[in-house]
Motif scaffolding. Structure first.
Motif, PDB file in Angstrom:
ATOM      1  N   THR A 114       5.493  -2.764   3.487  1.00 32.32           N
ATOM      2  CA  THR A 114       5.125  -1.401   3.862  1.00 32.32           C
ATOM      3  C   THR A 114       3.611  -1.319   3.993  1.00 32.32           C
ATOM      4  O   THR A 114       2.884  -2.188   3.526  1.00 32.32           O
ATOM      5  CB  THR A 114       5.596  -0.365   2.816  1.00 32.32           C
ATOM      6  OG1 THR A 114       4.966  -0.664   1.557  1.00 32.32           O
ATOM      7  CG2 THR A 114       7.098  -0.374   2.637  1.00 32.32           C
ATOM      8  N   ALA A 115       3.153  -0.243   4.618  1.00 29.17           N
ATOM      9  CA  ALA A 115       1.711  -0.063   4.790  1.00 29.17           C
ATOM     10  C   ALA A 115       1.035   0.358   3.489  1.00 29.17           C
ATOM     11  O   ALA A 115      -0.109  -0.001   3.239  1.00 29.17           O
ATOM     12  CB  ALA A 115       1.433   0.966   5.884  1.00 29.17           C
ATOM     13  N   THR A 116       1.739   1.116   2.652  1.00 25.50           N
ATOM     14  CA  THR A 116       1.164   1.637   1.414  1.00 25.50           C
ATOM     15  C   THR A 116       2.093   1.364   0.246  1.00 25.50           C
ATOM     16  O   THR A 116       3.264   1.038   0.421  1.00 25.50           O
ATOM     17  CB  THR A 116       0.924   3.162   1.521  1.00 25.50           C
ATOM     18  OG1 THR A 116       2.200   3.812   1.648  1.00 25.50           O
ATOM     19  CG2 THR A 116       0.061   3.508   2.730  1.00 25.50           C
ATOM     20  N   GLN A 117       1.589   1.559  -0.964  1.00 26.88           N
ATOM     21  CA  GLN A 117       2.409   1.346  -2.160  1.00 26.88           C
ATOM     22  C   GLN A 117       3.642   2.229  -2.180  1.00 26.88           C
ATOM     23  O   GLN A 117       4.693   1.821  -2.671  1.00 26.88           O
ATOM     24  CB  GLN A 117       1.571   1.629  -3.412  1.00 26.88           C
ATOM     25  CG  GLN A 117       0.670   0.500  -3.835  1.00 26.88           C
ATOM     26  CD  GLN A 117      -0.019   0.827  -5.149  1.00 26.88           C
ATOM     27  OE1 GLN A 117      -0.811   1.768  -5.216  1.00 26.88           O
ATOM     28  NE2 GLN A 117       0.277   0.074  -6.184  1.00 26.88           N
ATOM     29  N   HIS A 118       3.504   3.434  -1.673  1.00 25.63           N
ATOM     30  CA  HIS A 118       4.601   4.396  -1.752  1.00 25.63           C
ATOM     31  C   HIS A 118       5.174   4.692  -0.370  1.00 25.63           C
ATOM     32  O   HIS A 118       5.667   5.783  -0.103  1.00 25.63           O
ATOM     33  CB  HIS A 118       4.106   5.682  -2.416  1.00 25.63           C
ATOM     34  CG  HIS A 118       3.451   5.428  -3.738  1.00 25.63           C
ATOM     35  ND1 HIS A 118       4.146   4.956  -4.835  1.00 25.63           N
ATOM     36  CD2 HIS A 118       2.157   5.528  -4.137  1.00 25.63           C
ATOM     37  CE1 HIS A 118       3.318   4.792  -5.846  1.00 25.63           C
ATOM     38  NE2 HIS A 118       2.107   5.129  -5.455  1.00 25.63           N
ATOM     39  N   GLY A 119       5.128   3.663   0.495  1.00 20.84           N
ATOM     40  CA  GLY A 119       5.577   3.842   1.875  1.00 20.84           C
ATOM     41  C   GLY A 119       7.022   3.487   2.121  1.00 20.84           C
ATOM     42  O   GLY A 119       7.406   3.239   3.257  1.00 20.84           O
ATOM     43  N   GLN A 121       8.994   1.096   0.010  1.00 24.31           N
ATOM     44  CA  GLN A 121       9.380  -0.273  -0.334  1.00 24.31           C
ATOM     45  C   GLN A 121      10.807  -0.348  -0.873  1.00 24.31           C
ATOM     46  O   GLN A 121      11.611  -1.162  -0.420  1.00 24.31           O
ATOM     47  CB  GLN A 121       8.399  -0.844  -1.364  1.00 24.31           C
ATOM     48  CG  GLN A 121       7.013  -1.021  -0.789  1.00 24.31           C
ATOM     49  CD  GLN A 121       6.140  -1.927  -1.632  1.00 24.31           C
ATOM     50  OE1 GLN A 121       6.616  -2.709  -2.436  1.00 24.31           O
ATOM     51  NE2 GLN A 121       4.845  -1.830  -1.432  1.00 24.31           N
ATOM     52  N   ILE A 155      -3.622  -4.004  -7.184  1.00 26.97           N
ATOM     53  CA  ILE A 155      -2.611  -3.335  -6.370  1.00 26.97           C
ATOM     54  C   ILE A 155      -1.734  -4.392  -5.729  1.00 26.97           C
ATOM     55  O   ILE A 155      -2.224  -5.360  -5.144  1.00 26.97           O
ATOM     56  CB  ILE A 155      -3.275  -2.459  -5.292  1.00 26.97           C
ATOM     57  CG1 ILE A 155      -4.024  -1.297  -5.947  1.00 26.97           C
ATOM     58  CG2 ILE A 155      -2.238  -1.941  -4.300  1.00 26.97           C
ATOM     59  CD1 ILE A 155      -4.823  -0.457  -4.986  1.00 26.97           C
ATOM     60  N   ILE A 166       2.172  -5.268   0.728  1.00 27.53           N
ATOM     61  CA  ILE A 166       1.534  -4.076   1.301  1.00 27.53           C
ATOM     62  C   ILE A 166       0.552  -4.557   2.356  1.00 27.53           C
ATOM     63  O   ILE A 166      -0.317  -5.374   2.068  1.00 27.53           O
ATOM     64  CB  ILE A 166       0.789  -3.275   0.218  1.00 27.53           C
ATOM     65  CG1 ILE A 166       1.735  -2.904  -0.933  1.00 27.53           C
ATOM     66  CG2 ILE A 166       0.156  -2.023   0.813  1.00 27.53           C
ATOM     67  CD1 ILE A 166       1.010  -2.449  -2.185  1.00 27.53           C
ATOM     68  N   GLY A 168      -1.401  -2.475   4.373  1.00 26.91           N
ATOM     69  CA  GLY A 168      -2.492  -1.555   4.646  1.00 26.91           C
ATOM     70  C   GLY A 168      -2.211  -0.731   5.894  1.00 26.91           C
ATOM     71  O   GLY A 168      -1.459  -1.147   6.775  1.00 26.91           O
ATOM     72  N   ALA A 169      -2.819   0.423   5.974  1.00 31.15           N
ATOM     73  CA  ALA A 169      -2.561   1.336   7.089  1.00 31.15           C
ATOM     74  C   ALA A 169      -2.944   0.724   8.431  1.00 31.15           C
ATOM     75  O   ALA A 169      -2.334   1.033   9.463  1.00 31.15           O
ATOM     76  CB  ALA A 169      -3.323   2.646   6.875  1.00 31.15           C
ATOM     77  N   ARG A 173      -4.307  -6.162   5.817  1.00 30.92           N
ATOM     78  CA  ARG A 173      -4.151  -6.827   4.521  1.00 30.92           C
ATOM     79  C   ARG A 173      -3.024  -7.855   4.612  1.00 30.92           C
ATOM     80  O   ARG A 173      -1.904  -7.535   4.990  1.00 30.92           O
ATOM     81  CB  ARG A 173      -3.842  -5.808   3.434  1.00 30.92           C
ATOM     82  CG  ARG A 173      -3.676  -6.425   2.040  1.00 30.92           C
ATOM     83  CD  ARG A 173      -3.253  -5.365   1.028  1.00 30.92           C
ATOM     84  NE  ARG A 173      -3.160  -5.886  -0.325  1.00 30.92           N
ATOM     85  CZ  ARG A 173      -2.069  -6.458  -0.837  1.00 30.92           C
ATOM     86  NH1 ARG A 173      -0.987  -6.599  -0.088  1.00 30.92           N
ATOM     87  NH2 ARG A 173      -2.061  -6.893  -2.091  1.00 30.92           N
TER      88      ARG A 173
END
Length: 201
Positions: A114-119, A121, A155, A166, A168-169, A173
């Motif tokens: 995912t792009a973010t931790q809370h996207g 997963q 992270i 992750i 990144g947006a 990353r």
């Protein structure tokens, strides 16, 4: 020796990199690992404009060959918290496998990006796992015996339902060392379970 298929879809290469870490874990456990991908549905012109990674070395899988493996590990990026259309369209072709029960009792697992931790997963993993359960597969995740997912010093992705990364947006990353270690652990774990299930009683 357990035969494990790492079946993935990767737009930008993050899941592709994780797939190779999963395969290394399978090999470490004494299994054989085949890395294959599902076909791209986005027209090439649009995919090129969006900077998709189109030069991936993994061959395309055929739906009927899933029955040839003792375990199948799906690798998927998230699309609004669920499977991407490319993987869903591929698995939707599996009616004959479902009717025949060809995958019942085999090991299924999943890893994600995912792009973010809370996207999404965990919901993305469950979206993949749901498909595997409908085929009658025995589900394996990333157990807490992999201590890397317990740390808070950096992270990272990683869940007990499967390894994650992750990106990144902006997608820049790459999977971190701990995320790749989790994917490696998961591959080894799945191969070990598949070997035990295949052993004569």
């Amino acid at each position: 020796m357990s035969k494990v298929l790492i079946l993935y879809y990767s737009s930008y290469g993050h899941i592709e990199e994780m797939a190779h870490a999963v395969a290394a874990g399978v090999l470490e456990a004494g299994g054989s690992a085949a890395i294959k991908r599902v076909p791209e549905l986005v027209p090439e012109e649009i995919a090129t404009q969006a900077h998709f990674k189109l030069d991936q070395s993994a061959p395309y899988a055929r739906i009927e060959e899933l029955a040839d493996y003792d375990a199948i590990i799906l690798g998927v990026p998230t699309r609004f918290g669920r499977l991407p259309a490319q993987m869903a369209a591929f698995l939707d072709q599996g009616s004959a496998l479902w009717v025949s029960g060809a995958l019942i009792g085999k090991v299924g697992s999943a890893f994600a990006c995912t792009a973010t931790q809370h996207g999404g997963q965990e919901t993305t993993l469950f979206s993949a796992i749901t498909n595997l359960m409908h085929f009658g597969m025995v589900i394996a995740g990333l157990p807490y015996s992999f201590q890397g997912q317990m740390g808070l010093s950096e992270i990272h992705g990683l869940t007990p339902y499967g390894a994650t990364t992750i990106c990144g947006a902006d997608g820049k990353r790459s999977p971190s060392e701990i995320e790749l270690a989790g994917a490696h652990f998961q591959g080894r774990h799945v191969a070990q379970i598949a070997s035990r299930l295949a052993a004569p009683i």
